[in-house]
Design a protein around this motif. Structure first.
Motif, PDB file in Angstrom:
ATOM      1  N   ASP A 301       1.009  -1.194   0.099  1.00 24.68           N
ATOM      2  CA  ASP A 301       0.119   0.034  -0.074  1.00 24.68           C
ATOM      3  C   ASP A 301       0.822   1.304  -0.131  1.00 24.68           C
ATOM      4  OD1 ASP A 301      -1.737  -2.001   0.361  1.00 24.68           O
ATOM      5  OD2 ASP A 301      -2.599  -1.135   1.919  1.00 24.68           O
ATOM      6  N   VAL A 302       0.856   2.079  -0.876  1.00 24.78           N
ATOM      7  CA  VAL A 302       1.250   3.449  -1.128  1.00 24.78           C
ATOM      8  C   VAL A 302       0.853   4.300   0.205  1.00 24.78           C
ATOM      9  CG1 VAL A 302       1.620   5.778  -2.380  1.00 24.78           C
ATOM     10  CG2 VAL A 302       1.304   3.210  -3.423  1.00 24.78           C
ATOM     11  N   PRO A 303       1.657   4.871   1.236  1.00 22.36           N
ATOM     12  CA  PRO A 303       1.160   5.682   2.211  1.00 22.36           C
ATOM     13  C   PRO A 303       0.750   6.926   1.621  1.00 22.36           C
ATOM     14  CG  PRO A 303       3.432   5.452   2.227  1.00 22.36           C
ATOM     15  CD  PRO A 303       2.863   4.424   1.087  1.00 22.36           C
ATOM     16  N   GLU A 304      -0.707   7.559   2.094  1.00 19.16           N
ATOM     17  CA  GLU A 304      -0.722   8.827   1.700  1.00 19.16           C
ATOM     18  C   GLU A 304      -0.569   9.755   2.946  1.00 19.16           C
ATOM     19  OE1 GLU A 304      -2.076   9.566  -1.142  1.00 19.16           O
ATOM     20  OE2 GLU A 304      -2.222   7.846  -1.947  1.00 19.16           O
ATOM     21  N   PRO A 305      -0.091  10.867   2.650  1.00 20.63           N
ATOM     22  CA  PRO A 305       0.240  12.043   3.618  1.00 20.63           C
ATOM     23  C   PRO A 305      -1.000  12.236   4.432  1.00 20.63           C
ATOM     24  CG  PRO A 305       0.942  12.807   1.481  1.00 20.63           C
ATOM     25  CD  PRO A 305       0.181  11.494   1.263  1.00 20.63           C
ATOM     26  N   PHE A 313       1.793  16.645   8.176  1.00 16.83           N
ATOM     27  CA  PHE A 313       1.274  15.612   7.402  1.00 16.83           C
ATOM     28  C   PHE A 313       2.611  14.634   7.098  1.00 16.83           C
ATOM     29  CE2 PHE A 313      -1.742  18.851   6.562  1.00 16.83           C
ATOM     30  CZ  PHE A 313      -2.821  18.175   6.316  1.00 16.83           C
ATOM     31  N   VAL A 314       2.065  13.413   7.389  1.00 18.50           N
ATOM     32  CA  VAL A 314       3.380  12.352   7.087  1.00 18.50           C
ATOM     33  C   VAL A 314       2.759  11.243   6.183  1.00 18.50           C
ATOM     34  CG1 VAL A 314       4.858  10.665   8.290  1.00 18.50           C
ATOM     35  CG2 VAL A 314       4.168  12.962   9.480  1.00 18.50           C
ATOM     36  N   ALA A 315       3.529  10.665   5.365  1.00 21.70           N
ATOM     37  CA  ALA A 315       3.215   9.541   4.368  1.00 21.70           C
ATOM     38  C   ALA A 315       4.035   8.407   4.714  1.00 21.70           C
ATOM     39  CB  ALA A 315       3.386   9.996   2.927  1.00 21.70           C
ATOM     40  N   CYS A 316       3.392   7.906   5.836  1.00 21.61           N
ATOM     41  CA  CYS A 316       4.071   6.533   6.624  1.00 21.61           C
ATOM     42  C   CYS A 316       2.886   5.988   7.319  1.00 21.61           C
ATOM     43  CB  CYS A 316       5.144   6.945   7.583  1.00 21.61           C
ATOM     44  SG  CYS A 316       6.187   5.779   8.208  1.00 21.61           S
ATOM     45  N   HIS A 317       3.048   4.643   7.211  1.00 25.33           N
ATOM     46  CA  HIS A 317       2.084   3.530   7.872  1.00 25.33           C
ATOM     47  C   HIS A 317       2.226   3.554   9.329  1.00 25.33           C
ATOM     48  CE1 HIS A 317       0.335   2.245   3.947  1.00 25.33           C
ATOM     49  NE2 HIS A 317       1.397   1.813   3.608  1.00 25.33           N
ATOM     50  N   PHE A 318       3.529   3.935   9.664  1.00 25.68           N
ATOM     51  CA  PHE A 318       4.004   3.614  11.049  1.00 25.68           C
ATOM     52  C   PHE A 318       4.926   5.023  11.444  1.00 25.68           C
ATOM     53  CE2 PHE A 318       3.723  -0.601   9.283  1.00 25.68           C
ATOM     54  CZ  PHE A 318       2.681  -1.189  10.063  1.00 25.68           C
ATOM     55  N   PRO A 319       4.392   6.119  11.369  1.00 31.36           N
ATOM     56  CA  PRO A 319       5.071   7.114  11.889  1.00 31.36           C
ATOM     57  C   PRO A 319       5.859   7.341  13.271  1.00 31.36           C
ATOM     58  CG  PRO A 319       2.405   7.657  11.861  1.00 31.36           C
ATOM     59  CD  PRO A 319       2.869   6.434  11.262  1.00 31.36           C
TER      60      PRO A 319
END
Length: 326
Positions: A301-305, A313-319
């Motif tokens: 899955d592409v992480p969305e911001p 805003f962070v585009a990460c599944h596990f910030p």
């Protein structure tokens, strides 16, 4: 669920899902992939990332200096990506650019006076007083005296002085947005400081909006209101500068900051592997092949911001959880 980032429709500059791809004999280079951001009037947005992250390509695509594969660029009420060449030409005085190599950007055969006046002679409707007076004011703004430097040519100046001449040339047209592509990376540290102070002061006095591209986080921290991080053509993080430097939430941002000279920060993990090729970027999260905390979802899955609070805003599944910085 936190909202996905969408450009502010009231912002002066809005980029929606921008894509830049280059077909080559070896395949397609994915230089910029679905990038969205905005720049508000009077703001400085810093864009950072390693070499090859797509920073300069993004800037050139926004300015229509390189072909855009998909997406849209809005400047005020204009959609730049849909304009004809002549329509875009009419807007270029509003959108001025400063490049990395100041000496290469100046015609060696022309005097300083001629260089700064060039845009005004092409665009006489931008002359509100006289050409000579606007040339004088432009050079005054960068602390150069036209009576002393006006009849000299670029080869007689240092790199820092040439960069100031390039800035004066851009300012002579009274632009609304100034695009800076690594404008101080070729300069000595002391000269860098003078140019950065100049850009900050000009933004304040002339109500300029600035997009500032650099790989140097220290430089970006000096000039930016917000910071956007690119990795392999995609946005990793977009946040207010103070918040970003205090508590970066993307693993790539954390590694960038830990590698910055003088940061005093040790990385929590060592990144693994070599940077992937833009000809064959990883599926899902493009940083996953080097990320120590990547999991199965990162490959699919592409992480969305998404907003983790206070327009961060962070585009990460596990910030990453915030950490306190001295």
């Amino acid at each position: 669920m936190s909202p996905t980032y969408a450009p502010d429709r009231t912002a002066l500059l809005r980029i929606d899902d921008l894509v830049v791809e280059y077909p080559t004999a070896g395949g397609t280079i994915h230089a910029v992939s679905g990038v969205s951001f905005d720049v508000r009037r009077g703001e400085t947005l810093g864009i950072v990332g390693e070499s090859g992250s797509g920073k300069s390509t993004l800037l050139r695509a926004v300015l229509r200096l390189t072909p855009v594969t998909g997406g849209a660029v809005h400047y005020g009420d204009h959609e730049l990506t849909s304009l004809t060449g002549e329509e875009m030409r009419q807007l270029r005085p509003d959108l001025q650019m400063i490049i990395q190599d100041p000496i290469a950007s100046l015609n060696p055969r022309r005097t300083v006076r001629e260089l700064v006046a060039e845009g005004l002679r092409i665009w006489p409707q931008r002359v509100t007083d006289t050409v000579d007076e606007q040339v004088r004011r432009g050079l005054d703004a960068v602390s150069l005296d036209v009576d002393l430097v006006g009849d000299r040519r670029p080869k007689s100046f240092s790199g820092g002085q040439c960069q100031r001449i390039a800035i004066a040339r851009a300012l002579a047209l009274q632009p609304r947005v100034l695009f800076c592509d690594e404008p101080v990376s070729a300069l000595d540290v002391s000269v860098q400081a003078r140019i950065l102070n100049l850009i900050r002061e000009l933004r304040r006095t002339l109500d300029l909006t600035v997009v500032f591209v650099s790989h140097d986080l220290g430089v970006v921290k000096n000039v930016s209101d917000r910071v956007m991080v690119l990795y392999l053509g995609r946005v990793c993080e977009l946040a207010p500068a103070e918040q970003f430097f205090a508590a970066p939430a993307h693993p790539y941002s954390r590694l960038l900051l830990s590698a910055a000279p003088g940061s005093g920060q040790a990385p929590e993990h060592e990144q693994t592997g070599e940077p992937p090729s833009p000809l064959d970027p990883p599926s899902g999260c493009r940083f996953r092949s080097r990320c120590p905390q990547a999991q199965e979802i990162c490959a699919t899955d592409v992480p969305e911001p998404r907003d983790i609070g206070n327009n961060h805003f962070v585009a990460c599944h596990f910030p990453l959880l915030p950490t306190v910085r001295d």
